[in-house]
Design a protein around this motif. Sequence first.
Motif, PDB file in Angstrom:
ATOM      1  N   MET A   9       9.302   7.248   9.264  1.00 57.46           N
ATOM      2  CA  MET A   9       7.897   6.894   9.226  1.00 57.46           C
ATOM      3  C   MET A   9       7.663   5.763   8.223  1.00 57.46           C
ATOM      4  SD  MET A   9       6.035   8.790  11.308  1.00 57.46           S
ATOM      5  CE  MET A   9       4.434   8.650  10.598  1.00 57.46           C
ATOM      6  N   ALA A  10       8.342   5.849   7.090  1.00 53.85           N
ATOM      7  CA  ALA A  10       8.146   4.828   6.065  1.00 53.85           C
ATOM      8  C   ALA A  10       8.609   3.462   6.561  1.00 53.85           C
ATOM      9  CB  ALA A  10       8.879   5.211   4.786  1.00 53.85           C
ATOM     10  N   LEU A  11       9.655   3.445   7.349  1.00 55.85           N
ATOM     11  CA  LEU A  11      10.153   2.173   7.883  1.00 55.85           C
ATOM     12  C   LEU A  11       9.249   1.619   8.982  1.00 55.85           C
ATOM     13  CD1 LEU A  11      13.983   2.919   8.066  1.00 55.85           C
ATOM     14  CD2 LEU A  11      12.800   1.459   6.410  1.00 55.85           C
ATOM     15  N   MET A  12       8.692   2.504   9.803  1.00 53.09           N
ATOM     16  CA  MET A  12       7.833   2.073  10.912  1.00 53.09           C
ATOM     17  C   MET A  12       6.463   1.628  10.427  1.00 53.09           C
ATOM     18  SD  MET A  12       8.650   4.906  13.899  1.00 53.09           S
ATOM     19  CE  MET A  12       6.989   5.428  13.814  1.00 53.09           C
ATOM     20  N   LYS A  13       5.943   2.330   9.436  1.00 53.46           N
ATOM     21  CA  LYS A  13       4.618   2.054   8.887  1.00 53.46           C
ATOM     22  C   LYS A  13       3.530   1.980   9.970  1.00 53.46           C
ATOM     23  CE  LYS A  13       6.517  -0.226   4.934  1.00 53.46           C
ATOM     24  NZ  LYS A  13       7.086  -1.397   4.430  1.00 53.46           N
ATOM     25  N   PRO A  14       3.419   3.036  10.778  1.00 55.35           N
ATOM     26  CA  PRO A  14       2.385   2.993  11.825  1.00 55.35           C
ATOM     27  C   PRO A  14       0.986   3.065  11.229  1.00 55.35           C
ATOM     28  CG  PRO A  14       3.310   5.184  11.689  1.00 55.35           C
ATOM     29  CD  PRO A  14       4.112   4.314  10.742  1.00 55.35           C
ATOM     30  N   ASP A  15       0.054   2.401  11.867  1.00 52.45           N
ATOM     31  CA  ASP A  15      -1.360   2.516  11.514  1.00 52.45           C
ATOM     32  C   ASP A  15      -1.950   3.529  12.484  1.00 52.45           C
ATOM     33  OD1 ASP A  15      -4.046   2.378  11.034  1.00 52.45           O
ATOM     34  OD2 ASP A  15      -4.193   0.203  11.269  1.00 52.45           O
ATOM     35  N   LEU A  16      -1.966   4.786  12.093  1.00 51.49           N
ATOM     36  CA  LEU A  16      -2.343   5.853  13.010  1.00 51.49           C
ATOM     37  C   LEU A  16      -3.831   5.902  13.316  1.00 51.49           C
ATOM     38  CD1 LEU A  16       0.129   8.606  11.843  1.00 51.49           C
ATOM     39  CD2 LEU A  16       0.277   7.124  13.837  1.00 51.49           C
ATOM     40  N   ARG A  17      -4.593   5.006  12.750  1.00 52.03           N
ATOM     41  CA  ARG A  17      -5.995   4.893  13.154  1.00 52.03           C
ATOM     42  C   ARG A  17      -6.087   4.160  14.488  1.00 52.03           C
ATOM     43  NH1 ARG A  17      -6.999   2.930   7.287  1.00 52.03           N
ATOM     44  NH2 ARG A  17      -5.566   1.482   8.221  1.00 52.03           N
ATOM     45  N   LYS A  18      -5.050   3.342  14.803  1.00 47.90           N
ATOM     46  CA  LYS A  18      -5.073   2.617  16.074  1.00 47.90           C
ATOM     47  C   LYS A  18      -3.793   2.798  16.895  1.00 47.90           C
ATOM     48  CE  LYS A  18      -3.436  -1.724  14.167  1.00 47.90           C
ATOM     49  NZ  LYS A  18      -3.558  -3.137  14.145  1.00 47.90           N
ATOM     50  N   ASP A  19      -2.661   3.063  16.238  1.00 50.47           N
ATOM     51  CA  ASP A  19      -1.397   3.255  16.956  1.00 50.47           C
ATOM     52  C   ASP A  19      -1.302   4.676  17.496  1.00 50.47           C
ATOM     53  OD1 ASP A  19      -0.615   0.682  16.274  1.00 50.47           O
ATOM     54  OD2 ASP A  19       0.458   1.333  14.473  1.00 50.47           O
ATOM     55  N   ARG A  20      -0.393   4.878  18.432  1.00 50.55           N
ATOM     56  CA  ARG A  20      -0.107   6.222  18.952  1.00 50.55           C
ATOM     57  C   ARG A  20       1.343   6.549  18.615  1.00 50.55           C
ATOM     58  NH1 ARG A  20      -1.605   7.239  24.840  1.00 50.55           N
ATOM     59  NH2 ARG A  20      -3.609   7.572  23.873  1.00 50.55           N
ATOM     60  N   LEU A  21       1.518   7.631  17.908  1.00 44.56           N
ATOM     61  CA  LEU A  21       2.837   8.130  17.544  1.00 44.56           C
ATOM     62  C   LEU A  21       3.148   9.309  18.448  1.00 44.56           C
ATOM     63  CD1 LEU A  21       5.251   8.148  15.518  1.00 44.56           C
ATOM     64  CD2 LEU A  21       3.904   9.776  14.167  1.00 44.56           C
ATOM     65  N   ILE A  22       4.257   9.235  19.156  1.00 41.15           N
ATOM     66  CA  ILE A  22       4.662  10.327  20.043  1.00 41.15           C
ATOM     67  C   ILE A  22       5.971  10.900  19.507  1.00 41.15           C
ATOM     68  CG2 ILE A  22       5.329  10.992  22.389  1.00 41.15           C
ATOM     69  CD1 ILE A  22       3.630   8.582  23.359  1.00 41.15           C
ATOM     70  N   MET A  23       5.924  12.169  19.132  1.00 41.28           N
ATOM     71  CA  MET A  23       7.096  12.855  18.599  1.00 41.28           C
ATOM     72  C   MET A  23       7.670  13.754  19.690  1.00 41.28           C
ATOM     73  SD  MET A  23       7.158  11.613  15.535  1.00 41.28           S
ATOM     74  CE  MET A  23       8.233  12.648  14.580  1.00 41.28           C
ATOM     75  N   LEU A  24       8.991  13.762  19.832  1.00 42.07           N
ATOM     76  CA  LEU A  24       9.641  14.363  20.988  1.00 42.07           C
ATOM     77  C   LEU A  24      10.180  15.783  20.811  1.00 42.07           C
ATOM     78  CD1 LEU A  24      11.553  11.235  22.296  1.00 42.07           C
ATOM     79  CD2 LEU A  24       9.338  12.130  23.022  1.00 42.07           C
TER      80      LEU A  24
END
Length: 99
Positions: free
Chosen positions: A1-16
Amino acid sequence: MALMKPDLRKDRLIMLGDYIDRGPQSYLTVRKLCELQQSFGKDHVVLLRGNHEQMAVDFFEQGCQDFLFNGGRATIKDFHKHDDELRDYVDFFKSLPAY
């Protein structure tokens, strides 16, 4: 997560799935994922149910022993170490979509 640095206010994170039984920190993994989903919503943090979450459900609801032979004992101990009960997460696991 630290490497990806998603902005979860606008990005979609899908965990498998397979959040438990796959390493020494099942409890911390589940808690972090719950916090992310609660903070950003199910549209931005999509948590899919893996076969290990399903095995935990089957263990607690039907007594299926497969869970214990696939890392379940270590997972139960990890939750106990954090003064929590894996059993209390069965409804959460059941709420996760398979796809």
